[in-house]
Scaffold this motif. Structure first.
Motif, short mmCIF file in Angstrom:
data_model
loop_
_atom_site.label_atom_id
_atom_site.label_comp_id
_atom_site.label_asym_id
_atom_site.label_seq_id
_atom_site.Cartn_x
_atom_site.Cartn_y
_atom_site.Cartn_z
N ASN A 6 0.01 13.36 -41.72
CA ASN A 6 -1.25 13.11 -41.03
C ASN A 6 -1.74 11.68 -41.23
O ASN A 6 -2.15 11.02 -40.28
CB ASN A 6 -2.32 14.10 -41.49
CG ASN A 6 -2.05 15.49 -40.99
OD1 ASN A 6 -1.34 15.69 -40.02
ND2 ASN A 6 -2.62 16.47 -41.66
N PHE A 7 -1.70 11.20 -42.47
CA PHE A 7 -2.15 9.83 -42.73
C PHE A 7 -1.20 8.80 -42.12
O PHE A 7 -1.63 7.76 -41.61
CB PHE A 7 -2.33 9.57 -44.22
CG PHE A 7 -3.55 10.23 -44.79
CD1 PHE A 7 -4.80 10.01 -44.25
CD2 PHE A 7 -3.45 11.09 -45.87
CE1 PHE A 7 -5.92 10.61 -44.75
CE2 PHE A 7 -4.58 11.72 -46.39
CZ PHE A 7 -5.81 11.47 -45.83
N SER A 8 0.09 9.09 -42.14
CA SER A 8 1.06 8.19 -41.52
C SER A 8 0.85 8.14 -40.01
O SER A 8 0.93 7.07 -39.40
CB SER A 8 2.49 8.65 -41.81
OG SER A 8 2.74 8.59 -43.19
N PHE A 11 -2.13 5.93 -39.35
CA PHE A 11 -1.77 4.52 -39.53
C PHE A 11 -0.91 4.02 -38.38
O PHE A 11 -1.16 2.93 -37.83
CB PHE A 11 -1.04 4.33 -40.87
CG PHE A 11 -0.48 2.96 -41.05
CD1 PHE A 11 -1.30 1.87 -41.28
CD2 PHE A 11 0.89 2.74 -40.99
CE1 PHE A 11 -0.79 0.60 -41.43
CE2 PHE A 11 1.42 1.48 -41.14
CZ PHE A 11 0.58 0.41 -41.36
N PHE A 12 0.11 4.80 -38.00
CA PHE A 12 0.99 4.37 -36.93
C PHE A 12 0.25 4.28 -35.61
O PHE A 12 0.48 3.37 -34.82
CB PHE A 12 2.18 5.35 -36.81
CG PHE A 12 3.34 5.02 -37.69
CD1 PHE A 12 4.59 4.80 -37.15
CD2 PHE A 12 3.19 4.93 -39.06
CE1 PHE A 12 5.68 4.49 -37.96
CE2 PHE A 12 4.25 4.62 -39.87
CZ PHE A 12 5.51 4.40 -39.32
N PHE A 13 -0.65 5.24 -35.34
CA PHE A 13 -1.38 5.23 -34.08
C PHE A 13 -2.34 4.04 -34.01
O PHE A 13 -2.45 3.39 -32.97
CB PHE A 13 -2.13 6.54 -33.88
CG PHE A 13 -2.77 6.64 -32.53
CD1 PHE A 13 -2.01 6.86 -31.40
CD2 PHE A 13 -4.14 6.51 -32.39
CE1 PHE A 13 -2.58 6.94 -30.15
CE2 PHE A 13 -4.73 6.58 -31.14
CZ PHE A 13 -3.95 6.80 -30.02
N VAL A 14 -3.03 3.75 -35.11
CA VAL A 14 -3.94 2.60 -35.13
C VAL A 14 -3.15 1.30 -34.91
O VAL A 14 -3.58 0.42 -34.16
CB VAL A 14 -4.75 2.56 -36.45
CG1 VAL A 14 -5.45 1.24 -36.63
CG2 VAL A 14 -5.74 3.71 -36.48
N GLY A 40 5.66 2.87 -31.73
CA GLY A 40 5.64 3.91 -30.71
C GLY A 40 6.67 4.99 -31.02
O GLY A 40 6.37 6.20 -30.93
N PHE A 41 7.88 4.59 -31.38
CA PHE A 41 8.88 5.57 -31.78
C PHE A 41 8.46 6.31 -33.05
O PHE A 41 8.68 7.51 -33.19
CB PHE A 41 10.25 4.91 -32.00
CG PHE A 41 10.97 4.59 -30.73
CD1 PHE A 41 11.17 5.55 -29.75
CD2 PHE A 41 11.46 3.32 -30.51
CE1 PHE A 41 11.84 5.25 -28.57
CE2 PHE A 41 12.13 3.00 -29.34
CZ PHE A 41 12.31 3.97 -28.37
N GLY A 42 7.82 5.59 -33.97
CA GLY A 42 7.32 6.23 -35.18
C GLY A 42 6.29 7.30 -34.88
O GLY A 42 6.28 8.38 -35.48
N LEU A 46 6.56 11.23 -35.86
CA LEU A 46 5.52 11.86 -36.66
C LEU A 46 4.82 12.99 -35.92
O LEU A 46 4.43 14.00 -36.53
CB LEU A 46 4.51 10.81 -37.11
CG LEU A 46 5.02 9.86 -38.19
CD1 LEU A 46 4.05 8.70 -38.38
CD2 LEU A 46 5.24 10.58 -39.50
N VAL A 47 4.65 12.88 -34.61
CA VAL A 47 4.08 13.99 -33.84
C VAL A 47 5.03 15.19 -33.91
O VAL A 47 4.59 16.33 -34.07
CB VAL A 47 3.79 13.56 -32.38
CG1 VAL A 47 3.56 14.76 -31.49
CG2 VAL A 47 2.60 12.64 -32.34
#
Length: 77
Positions: A6-8, A11-14, A40-42, A46-47
């Protein structure tokens, strides 16, 4: 593991939003584009992990019997 995902994801989305804004408002830079693509791939990975971690919840919702609300109707007279 759930909190890490969730935290990753946050961070990745921001970072993805920030690099998208930089790409929109700044002249083209290859570094910004690479950061945007990698994050974007990350986000996609993560999703997938986020949804996989909630697989039991989705299975329960899909196999649960529908709830009947007929007992809440007013009596017909």
């Amino acid at each position: 593991m759930r909190h890490f995902v969730n935290f990753s994801l946050l961070f990745f989305f921001v970072t993805l939003v920030a690099s998208g804004l930089l790409r929109f408002f700044q002249p083209f830079e290859l570094v910004t584009t690479r950061v945007h693509i990698v994050f974007g791939f990350g986000v996609l990975v993560l999703v997938g992990l986020h949804l996989a971690g909630r697989g039991d919840y989705f299975r329960r919702m899909l196999t649960r019997k529908p709830v009947s609300y007929t007992h809440l109707r007013a009596h017909e007279t």
